[in-house]
Every structure is written in structure tokens, then in C-alpha cells.
Design a protein around this motif. Structure first.
Motif, PDB file in Angstrom:
ATOM      1  N   ASP A   1    -130.572  61.151  54.225  1.00  8.13           N
ATOM      2  CA  ASP A   1    -131.875  60.802  54.791  1.00  8.13           C
ATOM      3  C   ASP A   1    -132.936  61.826  54.420  1.00  8.13           C
ATOM      4  OD1 ASP A   1    -131.199  62.980  56.340  1.00  8.13           O
ATOM      5  OD2 ASP A   1    -131.302  61.932  58.257  1.00  8.13           O
ATOM      6  N   THR A   2    -132.545  62.846  53.618  1.00  6.23           N
ATOM      7  CA  THR A   2    -133.452  63.931  53.239  1.00  6.23           C
ATOM      8  C   THR A   2    -133.538  64.026  51.723  1.00  6.23           C
ATOM      9  OG1 THR A   2    -132.869  65.206  55.212  1.00  6.23           O
ATOM     10  CG2 THR A   2    -133.901  66.410  53.411  1.00  6.23           C
ATOM     11  N   VAL A   3    -134.737  64.264  51.229  1.00  6.80           N
ATOM     12  CA  VAL A   3    -134.916  64.493  49.800  1.00  6.80           C
ATOM     13  C   VAL A   3    -135.752  65.752  49.599  1.00  6.80           C
ATOM     14  CG1 VAL A   3    -137.040  63.105  49.569  1.00  6.80           C
ATOM     15  CG2 VAL A   3    -135.518  63.405  47.599  1.00  6.80           C
ATOM     16  N   ILE A   4    -135.418  66.505  48.577  1.00  9.86           N
ATOM     17  CA  ILE A   4    -136.204  67.668  48.157  1.00  9.86           C
ATOM     18  C   ILE A   4    -137.213  67.184  47.123  1.00  9.86           C
ATOM     19  CG2 ILE A   4    -136.138  69.908  46.990  1.00  9.86           C
ATOM     20  CD1 ILE A   4    -133.198  70.130  47.968  1.00  9.86           C
ATOM     21  N   VAL A   5    -138.491  67.382  47.385  1.00 12.73           N
ATOM     22  CA  VAL A   5    -139.552  67.034  46.437  1.00 12.73           C
ATOM     23  C   VAL A   5    -140.000  68.313  45.738  1.00 12.73           C
ATOM     24  CG1 VAL A   5    -141.930  66.225  46.182  1.00 12.73           C
ATOM     25  CG2 VAL A   5    -140.329  64.983  47.660  1.00 12.73           C
ATOM     26  N   CYS A   6    -139.877  68.322  44.423  1.00 16.30           N
ATOM     27  CA  CYS A   6    -140.300  69.502  43.662  1.00 16.30           C
ATOM     28  C   CYS A   6    -141.273  69.085  42.566  1.00 16.30           C
ATOM     29  CB  CYS A   6    -139.099  70.235  43.070  1.00 16.30           C
ATOM     30  SG  CYS A   6    -138.017  69.239  42.016  1.00 16.30           S
ATOM     31  N   MET A   7    -142.208  69.963  42.308  1.00 17.53           N
ATOM     32  CA  MET A   7    -143.208  69.729  41.269  1.00 17.53           C
ATOM     33  C   MET A   7    -143.650  71.076  40.728  1.00 17.53           C
ATOM     34  SD  MET A   7    -146.895  67.747  41.462  1.00 17.53           S
ATOM     35  CE  MET A   7    -146.137  66.137  41.737  1.00 17.53           C
TER      36      MET A   7
ATOM     37  N   ARG B   1    -141.269  54.227  49.430  1.00 16.61           N
ATOM     38  CA  ARG B   1    -140.567  53.409  48.434  1.00 16.61           C
ATOM     39  C   ARG B   1    -139.077  53.721  48.378  1.00 16.61           C
ATOM     40  NH1 ARG B   1    -141.734  53.595  41.924  1.00 16.61           N
ATOM     41  NH2 ARG B   1    -139.879  52.436  41.268  1.00 16.61           N
ATOM     42  N   LEU B   2    -138.731  54.990  48.460  1.00 16.71           N
ATOM     43  CA  LEU B   2    -137.333  55.376  48.344  1.00 16.71           C
ATOM     44  C   LEU B   2    -136.618  55.423  49.688  1.00 16.71           C
ATOM     45  CD1 LEU B   2    -137.681  58.166  45.619  1.00 16.71           C
ATOM     46  CD2 LEU B   2    -137.143  55.735  45.310  1.00 16.71           C
ATOM     47  N   GLY B   3    -137.359  55.444  50.782  1.00 18.19           N
ATOM     48  CA  GLY B   3    -136.763  55.304  52.095  1.00 18.19           C
ATOM     49  C   GLY B   3    -136.218  56.561  52.741  1.00 18.19           C
ATOM     50  N   TYR B   4    -136.628  57.730  52.273  1.00 20.17           N
ATOM     51  CA  TYR B   4    -136.160  58.968  52.897  1.00 20.17           C
ATOM     52  C   TYR B   4    -136.943  59.231  54.174  1.00 20.17           C
ATOM     53  CZ  TYR B   4    -133.537  59.954  48.658  1.00 20.17           C
ATOM     54  OH  TYR B   4    -132.647  59.877  47.601  1.00 20.17           O
ATOM     55  N   ARG B   5    -136.233  59.723  55.169  1.00 20.99           N
ATOM     56  CA  ARG B   5    -136.865  60.000  56.462  1.00 20.99           C
ATOM     57  C   ARG B   5    -137.443  61.416  56.516  1.00 20.99           C
ATOM     58  NH1 ARG B   5    -134.909  61.610  61.490  1.00 20.99           N
ATOM     59  NH2 ARG B   5    -132.790  61.771  60.661  1.00 20.99           N
ATOM     60  N   LYS B   6    -136.794  62.349  55.818  1.00 18.52           N
ATOM     61  CA  LYS B   6    -137.213  63.752  55.832  1.00 18.52           C
ATOM     62  C   LYS B   6    -137.490  64.221  54.401  1.00 18.52           C
ATOM     63  CE  LYS B   6    -134.134  64.662  59.765  1.00 18.52           C
ATOM     64  NZ  LYS B   6    -132.942  65.446  60.200  1.00 18.52           N
ATOM     65  N   VAL B   7    -138.514  65.057  54.277  1.00 17.05           N
ATOM     66  CA  VAL B   7    -138.914  65.586  52.970  1.00 17.05           C
ATOM     67  C   VAL B   7    -139.015  67.099  53.051  1.00 17.05           C
ATOM     68  CG1 VAL B   7    -140.763  65.703  51.253  1.00 17.05           C
ATOM     69  CG2 VAL B   7    -140.146  63.500  52.276  1.00 17.05           C
ATOM     70  N   VAL B   8    -138.403  67.777  52.086  1.00 18.51           N
ATOM     71  CA  VAL B   8    -138.507  69.227  51.956  1.00 18.51           C
ATOM     72  C   VAL B   8    -139.243  69.525  50.660  1.00 18.51           C
ATOM     73  CG1 VAL B   8    -137.245  71.398  51.705  1.00 18.51           C
ATOM     74  CG2 VAL B   8    -136.356  69.603  53.219  1.00 18.51           C
ATOM     75  N   LEU B   9    -140.294  70.294  50.726  1.00 23.29           N
ATOM     76  CA  LEU B   9    -141.034  70.704  49.530  1.00 23.29           C
ATOM     77  C   LEU B   9    -140.364  71.931  48.923  1.00 23.29           C
ATOM     78  CD1 LEU B   9    -144.710  70.428  50.808  1.00 23.29           C
ATOM     79  CD2 LEU B   9    -143.379  68.700  49.583  1.00 23.29           C
ATOM     80  N   ALA B  10    -140.145  71.892  47.617  1.00 20.08           N
ATOM     81  CA  ALA B  10    -139.521  73.024  46.925  1.00 20.08           C
ATOM     82  C   ALA B  10    -140.368  73.397  45.727  1.00 20.08           C
ATOM     83  CB  ALA B  10    -138.096  72.683  46.493  1.00 20.08           C
ATOM     84  N   GLY B  11    -140.826  74.638  45.694  1.00 21.63           N
ATOM     85  CA  GLY B  11    -141.628  75.113  44.582  1.00 21.63           C
ATOM     86  C   GLY B  11    -140.936  76.251  43.871  1.00 21.63           C
ATOM     87  N   TRP B  12    -140.572  76.009  42.627  1.00 20.16           N
ATOM     88  CA  TRP B  12    -139.955  77.062  41.818  1.00 20.16           C
ATOM     89  C   TRP B  12    -141.001  77.645  40.887  1.00 20.16           C
ATOM     90  CZ3 TRP B  12    -139.087  77.870  36.582  1.00 20.16           C
ATOM     91  CH2 TRP B  12    -138.176  78.882  36.269  1.00 20.16           C
TER      92      TRP B  12
END
Length: 397
Positions: free
Chosen positions: A51-57, A112-123
Motif C-alpha cells: 500500500d506504500t510506494v517510494i516516489v523518487c525524482m 492511478r496506481l492506487g497506493y495509499r501511502k507515498v514516501v518521497l525519496a531524493g538521492w
């Protein structure tokens, strides 16, 4: 904080496009079609749902290919790695637009992808946009672009994330560049004309050699700041002239010479860590200093003001951190040969939220590059996985 060794799984990559529409008079991205803004993304995940996805950019390039994010997917985490709109380079990049790109990816993850939780990750250079984004989502402060023009940020509700992770990241691109500027350059159009050899780190005849005196370092840093200010003056004057001539949408491109001349690379006693002396994340810094692949070689007036100017840039992780009200993890590589040692500490100290953690990974260089780095990469992924588990941000759906 010690990460528990996490079993590795097979993962797959699913390409997708994150597309929105924005009406703009000036096109800053080559081959953009109509009003469409396109970000090239990949979803990295194994077979188990979450239910969680890491969003990185990252401001430029695809973070989905950076070493840490595939390794996180191997631990069973779901990762949405996306480019910004500036896939062909950062010459025209404005950080305010990158924040809009992050918002599009967060919405994509949830709606669209249906994730309930989002974690922002910046490398690396992706760290400050992620912290800046979360701050703007919680407590907006940006009212115009760095060039003093309207921004869609004032018309857009940015969806906040549930946590932020900064991984081997400087506090901002503009402060990092200023640390790297060649202080011997006095003529921006002809960098070898009237070069001040007393501040040329790569001139063997320079009487100032490492280990550098405190007075030399202070003078060098002051000259770097003054050089940044001179370029900012130039950019502002150009835009003022365009507007006075009735051409407010005109742009001017230019080259900034000598952008890989940080004394830290030659003197390991300055902000010491385990980095290799006389070396940088781009190899020999004397060669990288004028390489076309070095940090910030080609730019434009608006991009300079938004990305690189000490005076006008608005996205800085340490400046944004007090406005962030979610858990924050800062991971510092102990042999980092790109990010100066003080930067992660400054960001961590600025975070006001009580749930924050700074973890150093001894032995890891910036890119986890080299035959001895695979164990450090695995350790970094284990640490991230453990921290997310502690916060209920990695579990099954």
C-alpha cells in the motif's frame, strides 16, 4: 540505527508516462507536444503487493537507474522512479516546475496506481526538490518564480507525502555549485583571461597548496560567493533588458566555466570524511573542472536564477525543513566524494519534526561505485527498508 539484512527478491520494471497539460507561452523543453508535459517513469516492484510506494525524482535523468532504487526494489519495496520534464538536460530547468512534476507523480501514485501511502525519496541532487516539495505541500511559501514571473504553484494544491528520505543529498544545487565554483575565474566570457593564479587550485605554480591555510580557504570561499553574485547580476540584467524592450519571454543561454574546483577534493583535512584525495565523483577534478559533463556548464537566465543563484533560488532542503511535518530520514555516505560533509547535517538540524534520523553509512562513496561498494549499497537499502518498516510504510496492502 542498524538495518536488519533483508532477503532479496526479483523485481520488474514497468514503464509509464506521467502526463499533464500546462499552458505556456515559452517552450523550455525540446520536442514538447502542444501543452502536454511528459515525465518518463518506471514502477519497480516485485510480486508482493504494497500500500506504500517510494516516489523518487532527480532534476535531470532517470533515478530508476540509480544504484539505490533498484536495490530497494530487491528488498520488496515499491519504487516509482520518474524523470522531471527536463529529460534532455538542465539548461532551462526551473525548480518551481520540478515541484509541479513531483506533484504529478504523487497524484499518479495515488489516483492511478492506487497506493495509499507515498514516501518521497531524493538521492543526490534530487534531495532538495523532495524536501522543498513537501514544505510547499504543507506550508506554501513560493509566490512566483525565481525570475519574478507567475508560477502554477500558486494555483496548484500539492498533495503531501507521508515521509521524506534524503539519500547522499546536498542541501541545494545552488549551494553545492557555489562550493564548486573556480574562484580564479574573473572573466566569464574568457575564463583564461586575467585568471587570478593565486586562486587557481590546479596551477602547480600557485603558491597556495594543500594543506590550505584557514585564511586561504576563507578568501577562496568569499571569491566563490562573489562570482555567484556576479552571474546573478548578469542574468537579472539580461531579463530586465528583454522586458524593457517589450520582449518579456526572450531567453539568453550562456556557459559557466570552471565549476569543479572545490578545495575539499585536494585537501582531505577540509570537512574530512573517507573520500579519496585528489578525486571527485566525476574523476580527476582538474579535468572535470571544464568538462562538458561537469555540474552546471550550460544554462539560461531563468534557470540560473532558479537553480544556481545564491540570491534568488527558492528550493533548499535546509530552508524548507522547518516547514516539514512528517518523519524524515537523512542518509549520509561516509566516503561521499560529491556532497560536502556539512550539508546533510545542516538539513537534519533544520528539521523541526521530532521524528527525524541522521544515519551515516561508513565506507560508501557517492555513487556506490567500485568493486568494494556492493556491500555498502546493500546496507543502505537495508537501512531504508528498516526505517520504513518502523513507520509502517513498507507493508503489504
Amino acid at each position: 540505527m542498524a538495518g536488519v539484512e533483508v532477503p532479496r527478491v526479483r523485481y520488474r520494471r514497468t514503464p509509464l508516462l506521467v502526463v499533464t497539460q500546462e499552458s505556456a507561452v515559452r517552450k523550455d523543453v525540446y520536442a514538447s507536444v502542444g501543452d502536454h508535459v511528459v515525465r518518463q517513469a518506471q514502477l519497480l516492484r516485485g510480486d508482493a503487493d504494497s500500500d506504500t510506494v517510494i516516489v523518487c525524482m532527480h532534476p535531470i535523468g532517470s533515478p530508476a537507474y540509480l544504484p539505490l532504487f533498484p536495490e530497494l526494489a530487491r528488498t520488496g519495496l515499491h519504487v516509482l522512479g520518474s524523470t522531471s520534464r527536463y529529460t534532455v538536460g538542465d539548461a532551462a530547468l526551473q525548480m518551481e516546475n520540478v515541484l509541479l512534476d513531483i506533484a504529478a507523480c504523487v497524484r499518479e501514485a495515488r489516483e492511478r496506481l492506487g497506493y495509499r501511502k507515498v514516501v518521497l525519496a531524493g538521492w543526490s541532487g534530487g534531495g532538495s526538490p523532495m524536501m522543498g516539495y513537501q514544505a510547499e505541500a504543507e506550508k506554501p511559501a513560493i509566490t512566483q518564480t525565481a525570475a519574478g514571473e507567475p508560477t502554477l504553484l500558486t494555483e496548484t494544491q500539492l498533495p503531501p507525502a507521508d515521509a521524506v528520505m534524503l539519500l547522499a543529498a546536498p542541501r541545494s544545487r545552488h549551494r553545492l555549485l557555489t562550493d564548486f565554483l573556480d574562484a580564479s575565474v574573473t572573466d566569464e566570457l574568457d575564463p583564461d583571461r586575467n585568471r587570478d593564479r593565486k586562486f587557481d587550485l590546479y596551477d602547480p605554480a600557485n603558491p597556495n597548496q594543500p594543506p590550505y591555510s584557514a585564511d586561504f580557504i576563507a578568501a577562496y570561499r568569499e571569491r566563490q560567493r562573489r562570482r555567484n553574485e556576479r552571474i546573478t547580476d548578469f542574468a537579472l540584467e539580461k531579463l530586465t533588458a528583454f522586458r524593457a524592450a517589450g520582449r518579456p519571454h526572450d531567453e539568453h543561454g550562456f556557459v559557466v566555466h570552471g565549476t569543479m574546483a572545490d578545495p575539499r577534493w585536494l585537501d582531505p583535512a577540509i570537512d574530512p570524511n573517507g573520500r579519496r584525495p585528489r578525486w571527485s565523483y566525476l574523476g580527476d577534478p582538474a579535468i572535470a573542472n571544464n568538462s562538458p559533463g561537469a555540474l552546471m556548464r550550460f544554462t539560461t537566465t531563468r534557470s540560473w536564477l532558479s537553480q544556481w543563484s545564491l540570491r534568488t533560488a527558492q528550493v533548499d532542503a535546509a530552508d524548507a525543513a522547518p516547514r516539514v511535518g512528517v518523519p524524515v530520514l537523512v542518509l549520509q555516505n561516509g566516503c561521499d566524494d560529491a556532497v560536502p560533509v556539512p550539508h546533510p547535517q545542516q538539513v537534519f538540524d533544520a528539521v523541526a519534526h521530532p521524528d527525524k534520523r541522521l544515519v551515516e553509512l561508513p565506507g560508501a562513496n557517492h555513487y556506490f561505485s567500485g568493486a568494494d561498494q556492493s556491500s555498502h549499497l546493500a546496507a543502505a537499502a537495508d537501512l531504508v527498508h528498516s526505517w520504513l518498516a518502523e513507520h509502517d510504510l513498507g507493508g503489504a496492502a
